[in-house]
Scaffold this motif. Sequence first.
Motif, PDB file in Angstrom:
ATOM      1  N   THR A 140      49.899  34.988  41.448  1.00 35.31           N
ATOM      2  CA  THR A 140      48.788  35.372  42.326  1.00 35.31           C
ATOM      3  C   THR A 140      48.874  34.551  43.597  1.00 35.31           C
ATOM      4  OG1 THR A 140      47.392  35.877  40.417  1.00 35.31           O
ATOM      5  CG2 THR A 140      46.279  35.557  42.530  1.00 35.31           C
ATOM      6  N   ALA A 141      49.087  35.201  44.729  1.00 30.84           N
ATOM      7  CA  ALA A 141      49.307  34.460  45.973  1.00 30.84           C
ATOM      8  C   ALA A 141      48.975  35.324  47.181  1.00 30.84           C
ATOM      9  CB  ALA A 141      50.766  34.000  46.061  1.00 30.84           C
ATOM     10  N   LYS A 142      48.667  34.648  48.274  1.00 30.32           N
ATOM     11  CA  LYS A 142      48.482  35.345  49.541  1.00 30.32           C
ATOM     12  C   LYS A 142      49.850  35.696  50.107  1.00 30.32           C
ATOM     13  CE  LYS A 142      46.798  33.128  53.179  1.00 30.32           C
ATOM     14  NZ  LYS A 142      45.808  32.558  54.114  1.00 30.32           N
ATOM     15  N   VAL A 143      49.998  36.932  50.556  1.00 30.67           N
ATOM     16  CA  VAL A 143      51.297  37.358  51.076  1.00 30.67           C
ATOM     17  C   VAL A 143      51.303  37.481  52.600  1.00 30.67           C
ATOM     18  CG1 VAL A 143      51.952  38.530  48.961  1.00 30.67           C
ATOM     19  CG2 VAL A 143      50.722  39.805  50.711  1.00 30.67           C
ATOM     20  N   ARG A 144      50.095  37.569  53.202  1.00 27.19           N
ATOM     21  CA  ARG A 144      50.076  37.697  54.660  1.00 27.19           C
ATOM     22  C   ARG A 144      48.662  37.483  55.185  1.00 27.19           C
ATOM     23  NH1 ARG A 144      53.571  40.326  58.519  1.00 27.19           N
ATOM     24  NH2 ARG A 144      52.438  40.802  60.444  1.00 27.19           N
ATOM     25  N   ASP A 145      48.570  36.902  56.365  1.00 26.58           N
ATOM     26  CA  ASP A 145      47.310  36.854  57.100  1.00 26.58           C
ATOM     27  C   ASP A 145      47.203  38.109  57.953  1.00 26.58           C
ATOM     28  OD1 ASP A 145      46.301  34.417  56.207  1.00 26.58           O
ATOM     29  OD2 ASP A 145      47.481  33.276  57.669  1.00 26.58           O
ATOM     30  N   LEU A 146      46.046  38.741  57.910  1.00 28.98           N
ATOM     31  CA  LEU A 146      45.783  39.928  58.717  1.00 28.98           C
ATOM     32  C   LEU A 146      44.718  39.584  59.739  1.00 28.98           C
ATOM     33  CD1 LEU A 146      45.620  42.583  55.851  1.00 28.98           C
ATOM     34  CD2 LEU A 146      47.581  42.053  57.314  1.00 28.98           C
ATOM     35  N   VAL A 147      45.005  39.822  60.987  1.00 35.66           N
ATOM     36  CA  VAL A 147      44.069  39.520  62.065  1.00 35.66           C
ATOM     37  C   VAL A 147      43.716  40.825  62.761  1.00 35.66           C
ATOM     38  CG1 VAL A 147      43.654  38.232  64.187  1.00 35.66           C
ATOM     39  CG2 VAL A 147      45.121  37.254  62.394  1.00 35.66           C
ATOM     40  N   GLY A 148      42.453  41.138  62.791  1.00 37.84           N
ATOM     41  CA  GLY A 148      42.050  42.375  63.447  1.00 37.84           C
ATOM     42  C   GLY A 148      40.601  42.679  63.159  1.00 37.84           C
ATOM     43  N   GLY A 149      40.287  43.960  63.110  1.00 37.59           N
ATOM     44  CA  GLY A 149      38.914  44.387  62.904  1.00 37.59           C
ATOM     45  C   GLY A 149      38.608  44.595  61.442  1.00 37.59           C
ATOM     46  N   TYR A 150      37.970  45.708  61.127  1.00 35.26           N
ATOM     47  CA  TYR A 150      37.571  46.008  59.761  1.00 35.26           C
ATOM     48  C   TYR A 150      38.790  46.454  58.965  1.00 35.26           C
ATOM     49  CZ  TYR A 150      35.351  48.212  55.786  1.00 35.26           C
ATOM     50  OH  TYR A 150      34.992  48.567  54.516  1.00 35.26           O
ATOM     51  N   MET A 151      39.120  45.719  57.913  1.00 40.86           N
ATOM     52  CA  MET A 151      40.303  46.001  57.106  1.00 40.86           C
ATOM     53  C   MET A 151      39.921  46.729  55.818  1.00 40.86           C
ATOM     54  SD  MET A 151      42.945  44.372  58.592  1.00 40.86           S
ATOM     55  CE  MET A 151      43.178  43.075  59.826  1.00 40.86           C
ATOM     56  N   SER A 152      40.815  47.588  55.362  1.00 46.14           N
ATOM     57  CA  SER A 152      40.671  48.182  54.043  1.00 46.14           C
ATOM     58  C   SER A 152      42.038  48.610  53.555  1.00 46.14           C
ATOM     59  CB  SER A 152      39.705  49.377  54.056  1.00 46.14           C
ATOM     60  OG  SER A 152      40.202  50.406  54.872  1.00 46.14           O
ATOM     61  N   LEU A 153      42.157  48.725  52.222  1.00 44.35           N
ATOM     62  CA  LEU A 153      43.427  49.065  51.597  1.00 44.35           C
ATOM     63  C   LEU A 153      43.332  50.422  50.912  1.00 44.35           C
ATOM     64  CD1 LEU A 153      44.271  45.683  49.802  1.00 44.35           C
ATOM     65  CD2 LEU A 153      44.855  46.374  52.146  1.00 44.35           C
ATOM     66  N   TYR A 154      44.469  51.109  50.837  1.00 40.32           N
ATOM     67  CA  TYR A 154      44.577  52.342  50.065  1.00 40.32           C
ATOM     68  C   TYR A 154      45.975  52.383  49.462  1.00 40.32           C
ATOM     69  CZ  TYR A 154      45.026  57.207  48.712  1.00 40.32           C
ATOM     70  OH  TYR A 154      45.248  58.351  47.990  1.00 40.32           O
ATOM     71  N   SER A 155      46.085  52.876  48.244  1.00 44.20           N
ATOM     72  CA  SER A 155      47.384  53.013  47.600  1.00 44.20           C
ATOM     73  C   SER A 155      47.537  54.411  47.037  1.00 44.20           C
ATOM     74  CB  SER A 155      47.534  51.987  46.474  1.00 44.20           C
ATOM     75  OG  SER A 155      48.702  52.248  45.709  1.00 44.20           O
ATOM     76  N   ASP A 156      48.731  54.982  47.191  1.00 41.63           N
ATOM     77  CA  ASP A 156      49.040  56.246  46.542  1.00 41.63           C
ATOM     78  C   ASP A 156      49.669  56.020  45.174  1.00 41.63           C
ATOM     79  OD1 ASP A 156      51.610  55.402  47.085  1.00 41.63           O
ATOM     80  OD2 ASP A 156      52.117  57.039  48.427  1.00 41.63           O
ATOM     81  N   GLY A 157      49.670  54.757  44.742  1.00 40.94           N
ATOM     82  CA  GLY A 157      50.265  54.374  43.481  1.00 40.94           C
ATOM     83  C   GLY A 157      51.590  53.656  43.656  1.00 40.94           C
ATOM     84  N   GLN A 158      52.283  53.973  44.762  1.00 39.42           N
ATOM     85  CA  GLN A 158      53.586  53.364  45.026  1.00 39.42           C
ATOM     86  C   GLN A 158      53.661  52.682  46.385  1.00 39.42           C
ATOM     87  OE1 GLN A 158      55.904  53.152  42.621  1.00 39.42           O
ATOM     88  NE2 GLN A 158      54.443  54.234  41.310  1.00 39.42           N
TER      89      GLN A 158
END
Length: 377
Positions: free
Chosen positions: A37-55
């Motif tokens: 379990t680890a941080k992989v990247r810093d994201l700098v910007g506005g409102y963030m959200s994630l979506y996955s299609d499974g792959q």
Amino acid sequence: PGAAANFVDVGGTVYFLIGESSGVTGLWRSDGTNAGTAKVRDLVGGYMSLYSDGQQLFIKDGGTLATWDAQSGELTVIASGLAGGPSNFRTANGVTYFDAFPNNSDNRGSEPWRTDGTAAGTYLLKDIRPGSRTSNPVGGIAFDGKFLFGANDGIYGQELWISDGTTGGTVLKSDIGAINRFDPSTLVYPASIATFQNASGQTETIFVAEYQAEGGAPGSRALYYSVGNGLATRLGDIPNQTIRNAAVVGASVFFWVGGDLYRYTGNGAPAEVIKWNVEAHLGMAFNGQYYFAVHGDLWKSDGTSAGTGVVKALGSIDGFAINNGKLYLDGSFPNGNLWVTDGTSAGTTLLWESPSEFTSYGALQPTAAGNLVFFVS
């Protein structure tokens, strides 16, 4: 750091976001172990959200859409300048669809877009309603190898459209309004859509649409069905609600309209009301039955009134997740525990109890990934 949020499964690994006091949002991943379990990247910007299609992992930052490659650690922007930001992500047959306003200089409203995870494969699916007015794309579900959704081209009103993922292959499925209403100028609104295989092995679509009754005012709602690529037929009027928490169980589909639980078995048979006036939420197919929550109680239904009832009282239920043939349930403050069930009262057991020595908001966001279920507390 802030709370972990927005869990998504990407090929058996869970990714999530954690906001930090510096204003940076951390992109994290986990394989279910402390070392993994680890941080992989810093994201700098506005409102963030994630979506996955499974792959694939998609990252939305305002009007920008990017993908993350876990192998190379590369963040690749595949679309930008989307006014209002992309929204309403859904995947069908290997293509991810979303809604967006192009850059305002294009003078277009909200339209359906598509992506295969590359910049070249990310584009406006079709300008269904040319000009500045929105086509109001709604819903969206896989259908016989294609994508079925609702949209308004400004001519036929809000109707069902079907797409093979290409501009030329995105067409009006049928003019429901011309067939089923008396005033052809009245908009039909496919507010919610479900699809399933009926007992004859045919793919059926069931949805809600608005129509104008003869001599009446616009806004009446009815349940419609369509077999294969055939035209839609009205099953019957319903209250001014939409289908919610639809789930396919065998050769039938369960869904809620307001506080009533319906079951539709296909081929134009009347949709049966299994349970009336229940303040229910959630809804999922599991072990050949339909499971749902009523306040803090877990219920299930086999499609009959007699076979619909309480499995076990749990205090609070806010989410479901299925993994390895078991149904996991979470609850929020103040009775926020994590439970697992095989569908029986005796087989419903407490997995994790919210600590009593400090204020807890319970077990939230259960997410299945690989052979594990992740949650946050």
